[in-house]
Scaffold this motif. Structure first.
Motif, mmCIF file in Angstrom:
data_model
loop_
_atom_site.group_PDB
_atom_site.id
_atom_site.type_symbol
_atom_site.label_atom_id
_atom_site.label_comp_id
_atom_site.label_asym_id
_atom_site.label_seq_id
_atom_site.Cartn_x
_atom_site.Cartn_y
_atom_site.Cartn_z
ATOM 1 N N LEU A 161 -33.604 30.154 -13.503
ATOM 2 C CA LEU A 161 -33.795 30.292 -12.054
ATOM 3 C C LEU A 161 -35.148 30.918 -11.735
ATOM 4 C CD1 LEU A 161 -30.213 31.490 -11.046
ATOM 5 C CD2 LEU A 161 -31.199 29.205 -10.739
ATOM 6 N N ALA A 162 -35.578 31.880 -12.541
ATOM 7 C CA ALA A 162 -36.877 32.512 -12.304
ATOM 8 C C ALA A 162 -38.018 31.536 -12.561
ATOM 9 C CB ALA A 162 -37.026 33.750 -13.182
ATOM 10 N N LEU A 163 -37.893 30.719 -13.601
ATOM 11 C CA LEU A 163 -38.919 29.700 -13.852
ATOM 12 C C LEU A 163 -38.977 28.685 -12.716
ATOM 13 C CD1 LEU A 163 -38.322 29.117 -17.666
ATOM 14 C CD2 LEU A 163 -40.427 30.028 -16.642
ATOM 15 N N ALA A 164 -37.812 28.254 -12.233
ATOM 16 C CA ALA A 164 -37.785 27.304 -11.117
ATOM 17 C C ALA A 164 -38.444 27.906 -9.887
ATOM 18 C CB ALA A 164 -36.348 26.893 -10.822
ATOM 19 N N ALA A 165 -38.173 29.187 -9.625
ATOM 20 C CA ALA A 165 -38.783 29.850 -8.466
ATOM 21 C C ALA A 165 -40.287 29.948 -8.613
ATOM 22 C CB ALA A 165 -38.177 31.240 -8.291
ATOM 23 N N ALA A 166 -40.770 29.971 -9.860
ATOM 24 C CA ALA A 166 -42.213 30.048 -10.118
ATOM 25 C C ALA A 166 -42.859 28.666 -10.158
ATOM 26 C CB ALA A 166 -42.460 30.772 -11.434
ATOM 27 N N GLY A 167 -42.076 27.610 -9.888
ATOM 28 C CA GLY A 167 -42.647 26.275 -9.785
ATOM 29 C C GLY A 167 -42.464 25.388 -11.000
ATOM 30 N N TRP A 168 -41.726 25.860 -12.001
ATOM 31 C CA TRP A 168 -41.495 25.052 -13.180
ATOM 32 C C TRP A 168 -40.374 24.040 -12.930
ATOM 33 C CZ3 TRP A 168 -43.561 25.928 -18.296
ATOM 34 C CH2 TRP A 168 -44.465 26.994 -18.375
ATOM 35 N N SER A 169 -40.464 22.878 -13.570
ATOM 36 C CA SER A 169 -39.324 21.992 -13.729
ATOM 37 C C SER A 169 -38.599 22.420 -14.992
ATOM 38 C CB SER A 169 -39.773 20.536 -13.847
ATOM 39 O OG SER A 169 -40.418 20.125 -12.656
ATOM 40 N N VAL A 170 -37.258 22.494 -14.930
ATOM 41 C CA VAL A 170 -36.515 23.140 -16.015
ATOM 42 C C VAL A 170 -35.383 22.241 -16.501
ATOM 43 C CG1 VAL A 170 -35.274 25.203 -16.748
ATOM 44 C CG2 VAL A 170 -36.997 25.385 -14.938
ATOM 45 N N ALA A 171 -35.403 21.972 -17.807
ATOM 46 C CA ALA A 171 -34.267 21.316 -18.454
ATOM 47 C C ALA A 171 -33.284 22.387 -18.889
ATOM 48 C CB ALA A 171 -34.738 20.504 -19.648
ATOM 49 N N LEU A 172 -32.065 22.287 -18.411
ATOM 50 C CA LEU A 172 -31.010 23.257 -18.690
ATOM 51 C C LEU A 172 -30.152 22.736 -19.829
ATOM 52 C CD1 LEU A 172 -29.890 23.827 -14.985
ATOM 53 C CD2 LEU A 172 -31.535 25.194 -16.288
ATOM 54 N N ALA A 173 -30.155 23.461 -20.952
ATOM 55 C CA ALA A 173 -29.382 23.042 -22.116
ATOM 56 C C ALA A 173 -28.274 24.049 -22.396
ATOM 57 C CB ALA A 173 -30.289 22.902 -23.338
ATOM 58 N N GLY A 174 -27.126 23.565 -22.768
ATOM 59 C CA GLY A 174 -25.980 24.394 -23.100
ATOM 60 C C GLY A 174 -24.853 23.474 -23.533
ATOM 61 N N ARG A 175 -23.800 24.057 -24.092
ATOM 62 C CA ARG A 175 -22.742 23.234 -24.662
ATOM 63 C C ARG A 175 -21.955 22.457 -23.621
ATOM 64 N NH1 ARG A 175 -19.327 27.354 -27.968
ATOM 65 N NH2 ARG A 175 -19.988 28.620 -26.200
ATOM 66 N N ARG A 176 -21.763 23.041 -22.432
ATOM 67 C CA ARG A 176 -20.887 22.429 -21.431
ATOM 68 C C ARG A 176 -21.657 22.103 -20.160
ATOM 69 N NH1 ARG A 176 -17.138 25.707 -19.447
ATOM 70 N NH2 ARG A 176 -18.190 27.609 -20.126
ATOM 71 N N ALA A 177 -21.345 20.952 -19.581
ATOM 72 C CA ALA A 177 -22.083 20.489 -18.410
ATOM 73 C C ALA A 177 -21.826 21.363 -17.181
ATOM 74 C CB ALA A 177 -21.702 19.037 -18.103
ATOM 75 N N GLU A 178 -20.568 21.785 -16.978
ATOM 76 C CA GLU A 178 -20.224 22.481 -15.739
ATOM 77 C C GLU A 178 -21.051 23.749 -15.504
ATOM 78 O OE1 GLU A 178 -16.306 24.239 -13.343
ATOM 79 O OE2 GLU A 178 -16.073 23.357 -15.326
ATOM 80 N N PRO A 179 -21.193 24.657 -16.489
ATOM 81 C CA PRO A 179 -22.021 25.839 -16.242
ATOM 82 C C PRO A 179 -23.484 25.498 -15.960
ATOM 83 C CG PRO A 179 -20.608 26.182 -18.153
ATOM 84 C CD PRO A 179 -20.510 24.729 -17.789
ATOM 85 N N LEU A 180 -23.998 24.439 -16.596
ATOM 86 C CA LEU A 180 -25.381 24.030 -16.325
ATOM 87 C C LEU A 180 -25.524 23.570 -14.875
ATOM 88 C CD1 LEU A 180 -26.117 21.973 -19.564
ATOM 89 C CD2 LEU A 180 -26.544 24.408 -19.140
ATOM 90 N N GLU A 181 -24.549 22.820 -14.400
ATOM 91 C CA GLU A 181 -24.572 22.354 -13.017
ATOM 92 C C GLU A 181 -24.445 23.529 -12.044
ATOM 93 O OE1 GLU A 181 -21.388 19.596 -13.218
ATOM 94 O OE2 GLU A 181 -22.569 18.078 -14.302
ATOM 95 N N GLU A 182 -23.674 24.551 -12.446
ATOM 96 C CA GLU A 182 -23.568 25.750 -11.612
ATOM 97 C C GLU A 182 -24.905 26.484 -11.537
ATOM 98 O OE1 GLU A 182 -20.431 27.912 -13.451
ATOM 99 O OE2 GLU A 182 -18.829 26.632 -12.639
#
Length: 247
Positions: free
Chosen positions: A19-40
């Motif tokens: 979230l901090a990178l996104a606020a600083a203007g980065w595009s961010v790929a969110l990686a993790g085991r489960r889709a739902e927390p990434l979408e959250e």
């Protein structure tokens, strides 16, 4: 446009950093085991540019697919925050630790970090303009252990070697690598610290924590440096936690 990959992005430090990178203007790929927390995570910053990529970092094929999807969408990789980790087996005396638990911790904390770093390194070496930055999530445990934490501590000591090797091997390709050693950020993993956790002298004692957003601010600073500069190692921790003088 700068492109970041954050592993373990569905909660805790990974979520705060994404979230901090996104606020600083980065595009961010969110990686993790489960889709739902990434979408959250993505939903917490509706104006952010996110790619949700469910990934098991212990799987070579899934890590390769993660970085392939990032390059397909964005064309490059500028930053990897190598954050996914587990504290499985924490609190278990060494003589009682199941070897299968040991291997599981090594698979996530060390092999998973290597696989992600390797894939990022390949992308950064091949892309034009060449280069990028890898920030590894170490730990206070990369310096000193807690009682009954042999698997976690061993992997975090190994992370320091991974960081140093990546930093050296990346020099010819403008790939910078640094490590952030974090102590007592307030996450689900550290919730028990505020209630009381085993100390080196055998006592149970509560420990102070800090906001994970303070960790994220440090990552954003490290990530924003030109590739000619690098924070090789940094420690960010709750000021009064028992690190200086631990033991």
């Amino acid at each position: 446009m700068s492109i970041a990959v954050v592993t373990g992005a569905g909660s805790g430090i990974g979520r705060s950093v994404a979230l901090a990178l996104a606020a600083a203007g980065w595009s961010v790929a969110l990686a993790g085991r489960r889709a739902e927390p990434l979408e959250e995570t993505a939903a917490l910053a509706p104006d952010g540019d996110f790619l949700c990529a469910p990934t098991d970092v212990t799987s070579e094929a899934q890590v390769a697919a993660l970085f392939s999807s990032v390059r397909d969408r964005y064309g490059r990789v500028d930053l990897l925050f190598n954050n996914a980790g587990t504290f499985a087996g924490g609190g278990t005396p060494v003589e009682d630790l199941d070897p299968a638990t040991w291997r599981a911790v090594v698979d996530v904390n060390l092999t998973g970090a290597f696989l992600c770093a390797q894939a990022a390194f390949r992308a950064m070496k091949e892309q034009e303009p060449q280069g990028g930055r890898i920030i590894n999530n170490g730990s206070i445990s990369a310096h000193v252990p807690r009682p009954h934490s042999i698997a976690y501590t061993a992997t975090k000591h190994a992370m320091t070697g991974l960081t140093k090797s990546l930093s050296l091997d990346g020099r010819p390709y403008r790939i910078a690598c640094g490590q952030l050693d974090i102590g007592n950020a307030a996450t689900d993993m550290t919730a028990r610290m505020q209630a009381g956790i085993l100390q080196a002298d055998g006592r149970l004692a509560p420990e102070p924590v800090m906001d994970a957003a303070d960790v994220a601010a440090t990552v954003v600073h490290m990530a924003g440096l030109p590739l000619e500069a690098n924070v090789q190692f940094a420690t960010v921790m709750a000021t009064a936690m028992p690190y200086i003088g631990r033991g």
